[in-house]
Every structure is written in C-alpha cells, then in structure tokens.
Write a protein that holds these residues in place. Structure first.
Motif, PDB file in Angstrom:
ATOM      1  N   VAL A   1       0.846  -1.176   0.000  1.00 19.67           N
ATOM      2  CA  VAL A   1       0.000   0.000   0.000  1.00 19.67           C
ATOM      3  C   VAL A   1       0.889   1.236   0.000  1.00 19.67           C
ATOM      4  O   VAL A   1       1.920   1.261   0.654  1.00 19.67           O
ATOM      5  CB  VAL A   1      -0.962  -0.003   1.207  1.00 19.67           C
ATOM      6  N   GLN A   2       0.487   2.245  -0.777  1.00 20.37           N
ATOM      7  CA  GLN A   2       1.207   3.520  -0.788  1.00 20.37           C
ATOM      8  C   GLN A   2       0.394   4.552  -0.025  1.00 20.37           C
ATOM      9  O   GLN A   2      -0.829   4.605  -0.158  1.00 20.37           O
ATOM     10  CB  GLN A   2       1.440   3.982  -2.234  1.00 20.37           C
ATOM     11  N   LEU A   3       1.101   5.364   0.763  1.00 17.47           N
ATOM     12  CA  LEU A   3       0.448   6.301   1.664  1.00 17.47           C
ATOM     13  C   LEU A   3       0.868   7.726   1.354  1.00 17.47           C
ATOM     14  O   LEU A   3       2.047   7.986   1.098  1.00 17.47           O
ATOM     15  CB  LEU A   3       0.807   5.966   3.117  1.00 17.47           C
ATOM     16  N   GLN A   4      -0.094   8.649   1.414  1.00 16.90           N
ATOM     17  CA  GLN A   4       0.159  10.058   1.143  1.00 16.90           C
ATOM     18  C   GLN A   4      -0.471  10.889   2.251  1.00 16.90           C
ATOM     19  O   GLN A   4      -1.696  10.981   2.336  1.00 16.90           O
ATOM     20  CB  GLN A   4      -0.427  10.458  -0.211  1.00 16.90           C
ATOM     21  N   ALA A   5       0.368  11.466   3.091  1.00 20.32           N
ATOM     22  CA  ALA A   5      -0.117  12.282   4.204  1.00 20.32           C
ATOM     23  C   ALA A   5      -0.249  13.734   3.792  1.00 20.32           C
ATOM     24  O   ALA A   5       0.531  14.233   2.970  1.00 20.32           O
ATOM     25  CB  ALA A   5       0.826  12.157   5.395  1.00 20.32           C
ATOM     26  N   SER A   6      -1.215  14.416   4.401  1.00 21.02           N
ATOM     27  CA  SER A   6      -1.426  15.838   4.131  1.00 21.02           C
ATOM     28  C   SER A   6      -2.112  16.492   5.318  1.00 21.02           C
ATOM     29  O   SER A   6      -2.567  15.798   6.233  1.00 21.02           O
ATOM     30  CB  SER A   6      -2.273  16.013   2.863  1.00 21.02           C
TER      31      SER A   6
END
Length: 120
Positions: A1-6
């Motif tokens: 899984v790829q994760l993108q925080a913001s």
C-alpha cells in the motif's frame, strides 16, 4: 500500500489541525493504521493507531484526550484530529500501515510525512 499524508501546517498553541493519509490499493481495510511523529533532534515516536475496522484505537499518553484517530475504509483514508495543540507537538507526522496485530510496532509501509508547527 502507498500512503500520502497531508494537512500539516502552522498553527498557534491551543489550535487544531486535521491530518489525512490517503492510501492506494483495494486492501486498505486489511491494515492496522497508525500515526507517528518525529521532532527535530528526536527519535520517531508512536502517536496513535486504529484497527482494521476502526473499532479499536490506541494512543500514547502525551496525546490522549487531545488527538483522535479515525478511518474511512470506503475512502481509503485515515485521519488524525489534533486539538489543544502545544509547541511540543511540533514535528513531522507520518502515517503508517501494518498487517500485524500490534498497535505500536511492525509498521512496514510509511507515508512521506507532513510538517506540523505549533507556535507559542
């Protein structure tokens, strides 16, 4: 899984921020999700985690009662609502995913981090 925080940013002490972490893939609901943070000159520390269904959460003592972790499996997203922020909460915040059973260890997938700065 790829994760993108913001969602990071600059906030005054006592203020609030909501971090989001969007995950790619169709297996998001299989992962225990967590937030960690790393302050300048310090080691990365565990903040909060949530189980696959969202029915169980776990917090480190310093944020308990101020931070709330939640997830929306339909949107492949985990959130961290941060209230009553303090200058010592200043750090880069990372989301992480685990297929294991531990709430605090065994996270093998990491997002890129989002900076939270709390001014006094």
């Amino acid at each position: 899984v790829q994760l993108q925080a913001s969602g990071g940013g600059l906030v005054q002490a006592g203020g609030s921020l909501r971090l989001s972490c969007a995950a790619s893939g169709r297996t998001f609901s299989r992962y225990t999700m967590a937030w960690f943070r790393q302050a300048p000159g310090k080691e990365r520390e565990f903040i909060a985690s949530i189980n696959q269904s969202g029915s169980q959460t776990y917090y480190t003592g310093s944020v308990k009662g101020r931070f709330t972790i939640s997830r929306d499996n339909a949107k492949n997203t985990v959130f961290l609502q941060m209230n009553s922020l303090k200058p010592e909460d200043t750090a880069v915040y990372y989301c992480a995913a685990s297929t294991g059973s531990s709430f605090t260890e065994g996270y093998g997938c990491w997002g890129q981090g989002t900076l939270v700065t709390v001014s006094s």
